[in-house]
Design an enzyme around this catalytic site. Structure first.
Site, mmCIF file in Angstrom:
data_model
loop_
_atom_site.group_PDB
_atom_site.id
_atom_site.type_symbol
_atom_site.label_atom_id
_atom_site.label_comp_id
_atom_site.label_asym_id
_atom_site.label_seq_id
_atom_site.Cartn_x
_atom_site.Cartn_y
_atom_site.Cartn_z
ATOM 1 N N LYS A 52 0.818 -1.210 0.000
ATOM 2 C CA LYS A 52 0.000 0.000 0.000
ATOM 3 C C LYS A 52 0.854 1.264 0.000
ATOM 4 C CE LYS A 52 -2.127 -0.866 3.916
ATOM 5 N NZ LYS A 52 -1.642 -2.183 4.359
ATOM 6 N N ARG A 63 -9.667 1.403 8.392
ATOM 7 C CA ARG A 63 -9.365 -0.005 8.653
ATOM 8 C C ARG A 63 -10.486 -0.690 9.416
ATOM 9 N NH1 ARG A 63 -3.274 0.731 8.592
ATOM 10 N NH2 ARG A 63 -2.324 -1.310 8.687
ATOM 11 N N ARG A 115 11.818 -6.451 5.216
ATOM 12 C CA ARG A 115 11.829 -5.024 4.928
ATOM 13 C C ARG A 115 12.547 -4.240 6.028
ATOM 14 N NH1 ARG A 115 5.569 -2.803 5.081
ATOM 15 N NH2 ARG A 115 5.283 -2.931 7.322
ATOM 16 N N ARG A 148 11.121 -2.212 11.417
ATOM 17 C CA ARG A 148 9.986 -1.825 12.239
ATOM 18 C C ARG A 148 9.796 -2.841 13.348
ATOM 19 N NH1 ARG A 148 4.948 -0.121 8.468
ATOM 20 N NH2 ARG A 148 3.872 -1.213 10.144
ATOM 21 N N ARG A 185 -1.318 -8.990 13.262
ATOM 22 C CA ARG A 185 -1.781 -7.951 12.323
ATOM 23 C C ARG A 185 -2.663 -8.558 11.223
ATOM 24 N NH1 ARG A 185 3.793 -5.634 10.766
ATOM 25 N NH2 ARG A 185 2.726 -4.139 9.444
#
Ligand code: AMP
Length: 218
Positions: free
Chosen positions: A13, A88, A127, A161, A172
Site C-alpha cells: 500500500k 481499517r 523489509r 519496524r 496484524r
C-alpha cells in the site's frame, strides 16, 4: 478526489500510494506514518499508541479519526488525496463518509491489493527503512543503490519496524481479517472497489492502477 488503498500488512500500500501520488500530483496520508510520528514524539499518547502498534492490534478508532481529522483539512485544496491504511474498520469508513459528505466529496476509488499470505510474510520479515528519513527498502527486492547508504538522505543508519516480527505479523493479519476485510463488501456495494493482484511486481501493480486512474486524472 479521495482514493483508498486497502490490503493486508506487506501488500504494498505504502509503495503504491507514494508512486501513484507522484505520477498524478496527489497527496498521501498514511495513518501508520502519522501514528509513528506520535510515537517518536514520546508523548503520553505516543507511548500508549506504541504499546498497541507493537502488539499488532489496531489503535482505537477515536485516536485514528482525530489524527485524520487534523490532517485531512491540510489537503482540502489538493487535486486528490490517497489514504494509505485508513479506514481499517467499518466505524472509520462510516465516519470518513460522513465527513466527506459534509464537504460535498465522496470516496472515488478503493484499490484492494490482494496478496498470498506466504509472500506477505516473506516481504515483511525482509523489509527495513532508513533510520533518518524513513525511506523503505527490502533485502530481497530493493536495497540502496550504494550499499549501506540511503538513496534519499545519505544516512548510514537503517532499522526494522518493531511490528515486523513473525508473531506480531500474525496478529496484524488477524486484525486485518476480522476488522478490515468487512470493508471490501462495504465499498463493493458502493461500486468503487477495484481488486488488484498484489502478487505481481510493484511495476505491474503500478501500471494496473495508473491505467484505471488515467481516464479520470489526465
Ligand atoms: P501500517 O504502517 O499501515 O502497517 O500501520 C502500522 C500499525 O499502525 C497498524 O498495525 C496499527 O496498529 C496502526 N494503524 C495504522 N493505521 C490504522 C488505522 N486506520 N486504524 C487503527 N490502527 C491503525
Amino acid at each position: 478526489m479521495i482514493i483508498i488503498f486497502l490490503g493486508p500488512p506487506g501488500s504494498g500500500k505504502g509503495t503504491q500510494a507514494t508512486d501513484v501520488a507522484k505520477q498524478f500530483g496527489l497527496k498521501t496520508l498514511s495513518t501508520g506514518d502519522l501514528l509513528r510520528v506520535e510515537i517518536a514524539a514520546e508523548t503520553k499518547l505516543g507511548k500508549k499508541i506504541q504499546e498497541v502498534v507493537n502488539s499488532g492490534r489496531l489503535v482505537n478508532d477515536e485516536i485514528v479519526l482525530d489524527l485524520i481529522e487534523r490532517n485531512l483539512d491540510k489537503y482540502s485544496g489538493a487535486r486528490g488525496v490517497i489514504l494509505d491504511g485508513f479506514p481499517r474498520t467499518i466505524v472509520q469508513a462510516k465516519k470518513l463518509n460522513e465527513r466527506l459528505e459534509a464537504t460535498g466529496r465522496i470516496v472515488n476509488f478503493v484499490f484492494e491489493l490482494d496478496v498470498d499470505q506466504d509472500l506477505l510474510i516473506k516481504r515483511l520479515t525482509n523489509r527495513y527503512q532508513c533510520a533518518n528519513c524513513g525511506t523503505n527498502y527490502n533485502k530481497l527486492y530493493k536495497n540502496p543503490s550504494k550499499p549501506g547508504i540511503c538513496d534519499v538522505c545519505g544516512s548510514h543508519e537503517f532499522k526494522m519496524r518493531e511490528d515486523d516480527t513473525k508473531s506480531v505479523i500474525l496478529e496484524r493479519f488477524k486484525e486485518y481479517h476480522d476488522l478490515t476485510e468487512p470493508l471490501l463488501p462495504y465499498y463493493n456495494s458502493q461500486g468503487v472497489l477495484y481488486r488488484i493482484d498484489g502478487n505481481q511486481t510493484p511495476d505491474k501493480i503500478f501500471a494496473e492502477i495508473s491505467n484505471i486512474l488515467k481516464n479520470v486524472l489526465t
